[in-house]
Design a protein around this motif. Structure first.
Motif, PDB file in Angstrom:
ATOM      1  N   TYR A   1       0.838  -1.209   0.000  1.00  0.00           N
ATOM      2  CA  TYR A   1       0.000   0.000   0.000  1.00  0.00           C
ATOM      3  C   TYR A   1       0.866   1.251   0.000  1.00  0.00           C
TER       4      TYR A   1
ATOM      5  N   HIS B   1       0.179   5.166   0.246  1.00  0.00           N
ATOM      6  CA  HIS B   1      -0.904   6.092   0.539  1.00  0.00           C
ATOM      7  C   HIS B   1      -1.058   7.177  -0.530  1.00  0.00           C
TER       8      HIS B   1
ATOM      9  N   TYR C   1      -2.418   5.521  -3.781  1.00  0.00           N
ATOM     10  CA  TYR C   1      -3.380   4.417  -3.694  1.00  0.00           C
ATOM     11  C   TYR C   1      -4.680   4.657  -4.455  1.00  0.00           C
ATOM     12  N   ILE C   2      -5.281   5.831  -4.321  1.00  0.00           N
ATOM     13  CA  ILE C   2      -6.588   6.041  -4.962  1.00  0.00           C
ATOM     14  C   ILE C   2      -6.470   5.927  -6.481  1.00  0.00           C
TER      15      ILE C   2
ATOM     16  N   SER D   1      -6.021  10.629  -6.337  1.00  0.00           N
ATOM     17  CA  SER D   1      -5.062  10.743  -5.226  1.00  0.00           C
ATOM     18  C   SER D   1      -4.752  12.201  -4.935  1.00  0.00           C
TER      19      SER D   1
ATOM     20  N   LYS E   1      -2.945   8.842   7.520  1.00  0.00           N
ATOM     21  CA  LYS E   1      -2.356   7.976   6.508  1.00  0.00           C
ATOM     22  C   LYS E   1      -2.385   6.549   7.036  1.00  0.00           C
TER      23      LYS E   1
ATOM     24  N   HIS F   1      -9.563   7.180   1.190  1.00  0.00           N
ATOM     25  CA  HIS F   1      -8.651   6.033   1.236  1.00  0.00           C
ATOM     26  C   HIS F   1      -9.296   4.848   1.958  1.00  0.00           C
TER      27      HIS F   1
ATOM     28  N   CYS G   1     -12.117   3.285  -0.245  1.00  0.00           N
ATOM     29  CA  CYS G   1     -11.582   2.465  -1.337  1.00  0.00           C
ATOM     30  C   CYS G   1     -11.003   1.150  -0.823  1.00  0.00           C
TER      31      CYS G   1
END
Length: 202
Positions: A54, A56, A59-60, A82, A91, A129, A132
């Motif tokens: 992952y 941060h 990620y999106i 993101s 986070k 975050h 998702c």
């Protein structure tokens, strides 16, 4: 005695094995406060472990690209990026397990009351975050026919329109079509909505 308590009962609660009675009482206090805001008891409760890979800050975008490559039945608002959620308050950490609860909304409630609820719960402000991640790893926990909202502080929310802010939302009103979008903070949640909360595991 206030609220029907007596010293012996209070001592029994304090001394209960593993503080189970105290925990149960605390849960009831939280529920009472939530009901006052128009929010019910959790309808789903589960644990989620953030993947080792992952990232941060990326990620999106990675999530959106991966879902789009897999199916055409999930739609994304152009603001679901993101960059738009780069100011997230929390986070989430790789290889870390969090408790997640999903709460049903019973009344029309505005953004400020939702933030009050998250604060009362002692939940983490994980915003888009967190939303998702639940869809990515545990979407079977999203009951059908609902809108799911994951909150963050106002300044950390993504931009919506020219100058507004938006709450990240996942909709699964229809079994074969899901969508991710933003709800303007000027609009209220209603009985079709749920609030997703993340908690640090103690």
């Amino acid at each position: 005695h206030k609220a029907g308590f007596d010293p012996e009962l209070i001592q029994e609660i304090i001394a209960s094995k593993g503080n189970k009675l105290a925990e149960a009482m605390y849960a009831e206090v939280l529920h009472t406060k939530a009901e006052g805001l128009g929010i019910g008891r959790a309808i789903k409760e589960f644990e989620l472990t953030v993947p080792l890979d992952y990232e941060h800050d990326k990620y999106i975008d990675q999530f959106v690209a991966r879902i789009k490559a897999r199916t055409e039945k999930v739609q994304f608002d152009s603001n679901f990026t993101s960059l738009n959620f780069s100011k997230a308050s929390i986070k989430l950490l790789p290889d870390t397990t969090y408790k997640v609860k999903i709460f049903p909304v019973h009344d029309h409630i505005m953004f400020e009351k939702c933030i009050d609820f998250v604060d009362i719960q002692g939940a983490l402000m994980v915003g888009a975050h967190g939303l998702c991640l639940v869809y990515d790893l545990a979407k079977e926990n999203f009951p059908p026919g609902k809108f799911f909202h994951s909150f963050d502080e106002k300044d950390a929310l993504g931009k919506f329109g020219k100058s507004g802010k938006g709450i990240p939302v996942m909709s699964n009103l229809y079994p074969t079509n899901h969508s991710f979008c933003l709800l303007p903070i000027s609009e209220s949640l209603n009985g079709y909505c749920c609030i997703v909360c993340f908690y640090a595991k103690l």
